[in-house]
Design an enzyme around this catalytic site. Sequence first.
Site, PDB file in Angstrom:
ATOM      1  N   THR A   1      89.969  52.588 -33.751  1.00 52.91           N
ATOM      2  CA  THR A   1      91.140  52.065 -35.177  1.00 52.91           C
ATOM      3  C   THR A   1      91.568  50.932 -34.917  1.00 52.91           C
ATOM      4  OG1 THR A   1      92.700  54.865 -34.916  1.00 52.91           O
ATOM      5  CG2 THR A   1      93.466  52.634 -35.664  1.00 52.91           C
TER       6      THR A   1
ATOM      7  N   ASP B   1      96.060  51.562 -41.517  1.00 54.84           N
ATOM      8  CA  ASP B   1      95.444  51.527 -42.823  1.00 54.84           C
ATOM      9  C   ASP B   1      95.281  51.050 -43.694  1.00 54.84           C
ATOM     10  OD1 ASP B   1      93.817  53.146 -42.378  1.00 54.84           O
ATOM     11  OD2 ASP B   1      94.694  55.127 -42.806  1.00 54.84           O
TER      12      ASP B   1
END
Length: 207
Positions: free
Chosen positions: A31, A90
Amino acid sequence: MLEHLRSRWTKVLSPLAALLLKAKITPDMVTWVGTIGVIAVSLICFPAGWLWQGTLLLLVFIFSDSFDGIMARMGGTSSDWGAFLDSCLDRVADGAVFGGLALYYVGEDYNKVWAALAIVALVCGQVTSYTKARGESLGYSVNGGLAGRSDRLLIGLLGAFLTGLGVHWALPAALVVLAVAGIVTVGQRMALVHGQMKGAQQASGTR
């Protein structure tokens, strides 16, 4: 629109996700690496005018958005923290992508219109995600809408890629579509939550 393809992507990416787990690479590592890569590419390539090159590089890092979740499920390490981290990063990655596209157009006065539309697309994308998070925190279901995150990225990056290849109208057209779709999606989600609230109030009033 593209969410229904997620299950197919999972089948394709699962073997590579398994290899990463065997190499002792954690979903959180993927991530972070993916987000840092997206930020670097977006803020270096797009402002410099390297549109198609930047788009191809971004695709490599954006794939990590699928890998981390697949790895967490395969390794039995899915957690609230992982989901929270992924969601937060994100938003950062999306901001970098559309911020980079806005910077590409900063300069000549007529280009500032497209820079402004890139900012509108950025803001609407963030608010779309916020409406879902805030609505669900209040106990309501907030799904659907005209343009999800994957749709927004696809449209924006396709426009950037084509413009980088010489189709100069492609990115401006994509930004117009994104701005309109973003506004519509925010409105749809707000209306969805409002409708559920109103229904709950009416139901409680009849008891």
